[in-house]
Design an enzyme around this catalytic site. Sequence first.
Site, mmCIF file in Angstrom:
data_model
loop_
_atom_site.group_PDB
_atom_site.id
_atom_site.type_symbol
_atom_site.label_atom_id
_atom_site.label_comp_id
_atom_site.label_asym_id
_atom_site.label_seq_id
_atom_site.Cartn_x
_atom_site.Cartn_y
_atom_site.Cartn_z
ATOM 1 N N GLU A 194 37.828 -16.947 -26.394
ATOM 2 C CA GLU A 194 37.428 -15.875 -27.331
ATOM 3 C C GLU A 194 38.206 -14.594 -27.058
ATOM 4 O OE1 GLU A 194 33.123 -15.801 -26.953
ATOM 5 O OE2 GLU A 194 32.986 -17.933 -27.439
ATOM 6 N N GLU A 311 33.183 -24.311 -29.064
ATOM 7 C CA GLU A 311 31.864 -23.716 -28.806
ATOM 8 C C GLU A 311 31.242 -23.398 -30.144
ATOM 9 O OE1 GLU A 311 30.614 -20.276 -26.362
ATOM 10 O OE2 GLU A 311 32.325 -20.743 -25.094
#
Length: 395
Positions: A194, A311
């Site tokens: 991320e 995710e």
Amino acid sequence: MNPMLRVTLILLIIGCIASSCESKNGLVSDEILPIDSNATPETVALYQNLKAFSGSGTLFGHQDDLAYGYNWWDEAGRSDVLEASGSYPAVYGWDLGNIVEKQVNLDGINFEKMRGWITEGYSRGGVITFSWHMVNPVTGGDSWDTVPTISGILPGAEAHETYKNWLDIFAGFASTLTGEGGELIPIIFRPFHEHNGNWFWWGKGINSEEDYIALWRFTVEYLRDEKGVHNLLWAFSPDRSRTNIDNFKEDYFYGYPGDEYVDIIGLDNYWDVGHPANDTDPEIQQQNLIRSLAYTAQIADSLNKVAALTETGTEALPNPTIWTDTYLSALQANEWTKEITYMLVWRNANFERENRDHFYASFDGHATQEDFIRFKESEFIFFESELPNLYTRTD
Ligand code: BMA
């Protein structure tokens, strides 16, 4: 289709591709190799089998699955996913945060026990993936200590030796994960995830893109070439919330270290599945989920790599039919979305320890359980009990 027949068919497909039949996209699995030319045979097999499998189904994964659940902690054999669905998940996510500093990770999992659970999941045929909520090597703060950091740990910088020592500890852990035959357990390693968000110290706006790329490349080269760690597949995983869906295929590449440094084209997407901060109309969100998965698969395909939803999840599962209405329908939406090889939902925080509803997989008795079972029983979704052998090449 009955599950045995399904597994047999998939084995046949994998066998066919491994012995140089063409797959539907014209590839043979022999053409796809990990970025590590010395990767262990099991690591190569996992990568090629995931590629060959792509399009036939999606493996379901869960973070911290064997360590604890919503209402239990560290009890042998238990798993919320198993107890809700009848099977363990096909993919097990583990996080290495605090591996340098402590005996337990940032969520309280003892690393020696984690080693045992990794071995256990692998011995049943499951796939193992690691993230690393790494402590800030410059400040000693946690991953969310968002001061400029990367320039301080690159070669030549003050904390570079510290960073190398941490990688040595990682290498030690990764190199001692072995299966029953003494072979190293392949790990899908997903560091610095991320990174297009600004919530971790390695994030965008806090460091330059150039430095992020340099850090990734250094990390690959150090572990692979200097430390000789050869059981890793490297997963790149930007966050969907910081991409513009209309410009996804460009935004995706922020911080991309290059084709020689990435095996898995991943996406973290909590945004399009009912994130509380996303006020987009639910139908548009679903379309965006489908688009984000299709674009991710198209990118993977154009680079001849493997695509994954690395995710995802909605905290506390407020939508009782999320598994089929959101996930299954998106994964099966079109030929591209079907190429997502696995999805991983986040952890089921133990309620007693954390005193909050922070869970992402169904557990026995939860309102989503019925839908979770339907999801598991879908021919397209693979839990552990339905897995073919991903660690052997059949040619
Ligand atoms: C976050 C939350 C945190 C946790 C971290 C690492 O998303 O679940 O509570 O510490 O991941 O697992």
